[in-house]
Design a protein around this motif. Structure first.
Motif, short mmCIF file in Angstrom:
data_model
loop_
_atom_site.label_atom_id
_atom_site.label_comp_id
_atom_site.label_asym_id
_atom_site.label_seq_id
_atom_site.Cartn_x
_atom_site.Cartn_y
_atom_site.Cartn_z
N ARG A 20 -2.68 -11.09 -6.00
CA ARG A 20 -3.50 -11.72 -7.03
C ARG A 20 -4.65 -12.51 -6.42
N ALA A 21 -4.40 -13.11 -5.25
CA ALA A 21 -5.44 -13.90 -4.58
C ALA A 21 -6.56 -13.01 -4.05
N ASP A 22 -6.31 -11.71 -3.93
CA ASP A 22 -7.32 -10.78 -3.45
C ASP A 22 -8.02 -10.04 -4.59
N GLY A 23 -7.85 -10.55 -5.80
CA GLY A 23 -8.56 -9.97 -6.94
C GLY A 23 -7.90 -8.76 -7.56
N ILE A 24 -6.64 -8.51 -7.21
CA ILE A 24 -5.91 -7.36 -7.77
C ILE A 24 -5.15 -7.84 -9.01
N ASP A 25 -5.57 -7.38 -10.17
CA ASP A 25 -4.96 -7.84 -11.42
C ASP A 25 -3.61 -7.16 -11.64
N PRO A 26 -2.80 -7.66 -12.58
CA PRO A 26 -1.46 -7.10 -12.80
C PRO A 26 -1.45 -5.61 -13.12
N ASP A 27 -2.42 -5.12 -13.90
CA ASP A 27 -2.45 -3.70 -14.24
C ASP A 27 -2.68 -2.83 -13.01
N LEU A 28 -3.63 -3.23 -12.17
CA LEU A 28 -3.91 -2.46 -10.96
C LEU A 28 -2.72 -2.53 -10.00
N GLU A 29 -2.11 -3.70 -9.89
CA GLU A 29 -0.95 -3.83 -9.01
C GLU A 29 0.19 -2.92 -9.48
N ARG A 30 0.38 -2.85 -10.78
CA ARG A 30 1.45 -2.01 -11.31
C ARG A 30 1.20 -0.54 -10.97
N ARG A 31 -0.06 -0.11 -11.07
CA ARG A 31 -0.39 1.28 -10.72
C ARG A 31 -0.18 1.53 -9.23
N LEU A 32 -0.59 0.57 -8.41
CA LEU A 32 -0.43 0.73 -6.96
C LEU A 32 1.04 0.79 -6.58
N ARG A 33 1.86 -0.04 -7.20
CA ARG A 33 3.30 0.00 -6.92
C ARG A 33 3.88 1.36 -7.31
N PHE A 34 3.48 1.86 -8.46
CA PHE A 34 4.01 3.13 -8.94
C PHE A 34 3.61 4.27 -8.01
N VAL A 35 2.34 4.29 -7.61
CA VAL A 35 1.86 5.35 -6.73
C VAL A 35 2.49 5.24 -5.35
N ALA A 36 2.62 4.01 -4.83
CA ALA A 36 3.22 3.81 -3.51
C ALA A 36 4.67 4.29 -3.49
N ALA A 37 5.42 3.95 -4.55
CA ALA A 37 6.81 4.41 -4.63
C ALA A 37 6.87 5.93 -4.75
N GLY A 38 5.88 6.51 -5.43
CA GLY A 38 5.82 7.96 -5.51
C GLY A 38 5.59 8.60 -4.15
N LEU A 39 4.78 7.94 -3.31
CA LEU A 39 4.58 8.44 -1.94
C LEU A 39 5.89 8.42 -1.16
N VAL A 40 6.65 7.34 -1.33
CA VAL A 40 7.95 7.25 -0.65
C VAL A 40 8.86 8.39 -1.11
N GLN A 41 8.88 8.64 -2.41
CA GLN A 41 9.72 9.72 -2.95
C GLN A 41 9.31 11.06 -2.34
N GLU A 42 8.01 11.31 -2.31
CA GLU A 42 7.52 12.59 -1.79
C GLU A 42 7.79 12.72 -0.30
N MET A 43 7.56 11.64 0.45
CA MET A 43 7.85 11.67 1.89
C MET A 43 9.33 11.92 2.14
N GLY A 44 10.17 11.24 1.37
CA GLY A 44 11.61 11.40 1.55
C GLY A 44 12.07 12.82 1.28
N VAL A 45 11.51 13.44 0.25
CA VAL A 45 11.87 14.82 -0.07
C VAL A 45 11.41 15.75 1.05
N GLN A 46 10.19 15.53 1.54
CA GLN A 46 9.67 16.36 2.64
C GLN A 46 10.52 16.22 3.90
N LEU A 47 11.05 15.02 4.11
CA LEU A 47 11.89 14.77 5.29
C LEU A 47 13.35 15.12 5.05
N ARG A 48 13.66 15.59 3.84
CA ARG A 48 15.01 16.00 3.46
C ARG A 48 16.01 14.84 3.57
N LEU A 49 15.60 13.69 3.08
CA LEU A 49 16.48 12.54 3.02
C LEU A 49 17.25 12.54 1.71
#
Length: 282
Positions: A20-49
Motif C-alpha cells: 500500500r505504501a508503494d501506491g498499490i491499491d487493494p484491487d490491484l494487489e488482489r489481482r497480483l496475488r491471484f496471478v502470482a498464485a496461478g504462476l505457482v500452480q502452473e510451475m508446480g504442475v510443470q514440475l509434477r509436484l
C-alpha cells in the motif's frame, strides 16, 4: 494442536500491507496475488509436484506479501522461490535447473511468441544469473517469514469430515478443487484449516464451488460444531469463497495484463497515475 493451525495475518497487516505504501491499491494487489498464485500452480504442475506441495507454496506466497511489497519483489521471482522451497520442505525437491527451465518456458509461452521455444544452453549466463536470483529470493522468503514456513493444509481434514458426515464420494473431488481455488487468495491467511474445510463442504453440498452444477447433499443441522468451527467463521469463509468466484468471473479479462516483473509493475502504476491526473484536470 499445532498441526491444525496456521500463522495468520494480523489486523494491521490486513489493513495496511507493505504494497500500500508503494501506491498499490487493494484491487490491484488482489489481482497480483491471484496471478502470482496461478504462476505457482502452473510451475508446480510443470514440475509434477503433488497438489499439497503446490498449495504449501501458494500459502507461503500469500504470507510473504503481507510482509513485503509487490513493488520490491516480482511475482515471477517469488512464485519460483516458494515453489522451490516447498518442494524441499515436502521432501520432493526439484533441481534448480528444472525450476529455472520451467520459468523460462512459461515466460516464452505466455509471451505468445511465434518463435519456437529453445531451452537455455547448459552454460548460458541466463541460468547462472537466474540461479542467483532464485536463491536470493528463497532466503528473503525465509527471513521475512521468520523461518516459520510450516503450513497446515485443509485437504485431509475436509475429506475426513466428509467421511464422518457420510457424504457420497462423488463430492470429494469438488471439495478438493474448492480448497485448491481458495489458495489463490488471502483466505488461508485469515482462517484455520478446519474453517476452510467446513466452508468448502458447505458450498459443495449446496451444489456450488469447485465444479458448479453438482448434486446437492443434505447436511445435518449444526454439523460444523462437531469440528469446533464457529458459525461466524463458517459464514465468513462461505461468503468469501462465493465472492471470490464471482470476482474471478468479472475480472478474468484483466489477469493477462498483470506484470510479472517489478519494472512492468512500475510502468503500470505510472500509467494509472497519469490517467488519474488527466481525469482530474478535466
Amino acid at each position: 494442536m499445532e498441526y491444525l493451525t496456521n500463522t495468520l495475518a494480523t489486523p494491521s497487516q490486513l489493513a495496511s500491507p507493505p504494497s500500500r505504501a508503494d501506491g498499490i491499491d487493494p484491487d490491484l494487489e488482489r489481482r497480483l496475488r491471484f496471478v502470482a498464485a496461478g504462476l505457482v500452480q502452473e510451475m508446480g504442475v510443470q514440475l509434477r509436484l503433488r497438489q499439497e506441495v503446490i498449495a504449501h507454496a501458494m500459502i507461503l506466497l500469500q504470507r510473504f506479501y503481507f510482509v513485503a511489497s509487490f513493488a520490491e519483489f516480482a511475482i515471477q521471482d517469488i512464485a519460483l522461490a516458494v515453489t522451490y522451497l516447498s518442494s524441499k520442505l515436502n521432501e520432493t525437491q526439484k533441481s534448480l535447473r528444472d525450476c529455472l527451465n520451467v520459468q523460462h518456458y512459461m515466460k516464452h509461452y505466455h509471451s505468445r511468441s511465434s518463435t519456437e521455444y529453445i531451452p537455455p544452453d547448459y552454460f548460458d549466463q541466463t541460468y547462472y544469473s537466474g540461479r542467483e536470483r532464485l536463491l536470493e529470493c528463497e532466503m528473503e522468503v525465509l527471513k521475512r517469514l521468520g523461518f516459520k514456513v510450516q503450513v497446515a493444509l485443509p485437504y485431509s481434514l475436509a475429506l475426513s469430515y466428509a467421511r464422518v458426515l457420510n457424504l457420497p464420494k462423488s463430492v470429494f473431488q469438488r471439495i478438493w478443487n474448492t480448497l485448491s481455488d481458495v489458495n489463490r487468495g488471502i483466505l488461508p491467511c485469515i482462517h484455520d484449516p478446519a474453517a476452510l474445510a467446513c466452508g468448502s463442504i458447505w458450498l459443495v453440498c449446496r451444489g456450488g464451488a469447485g465444479g458448479k452444477g453438482g448434486e446437492k447433499v443434505k447436511l445435518p443441522p449444526g454439523w460444523w460444531e462437531l469440528f469446533d468451527v464457529e458459525n461466524e467463521d463458517l459464514g465468513h469463509v462461505v461468503a468469501s469463497i462465493e465472492a471470490m468466484y464471482a470476482w474471478v468471473e468479472s475480472e478474468k479479462d484483466t489477469f493477462a495484463a498483470m506484470p510479472w516483473d517489478t519494472e512492468g509493475l512500475r510502468r503500470l502504476l505510472t500509467a494509472r497515475d497519469g490517467l488519474k491526473e488527466n481525469v482530474a484536470s478535466k
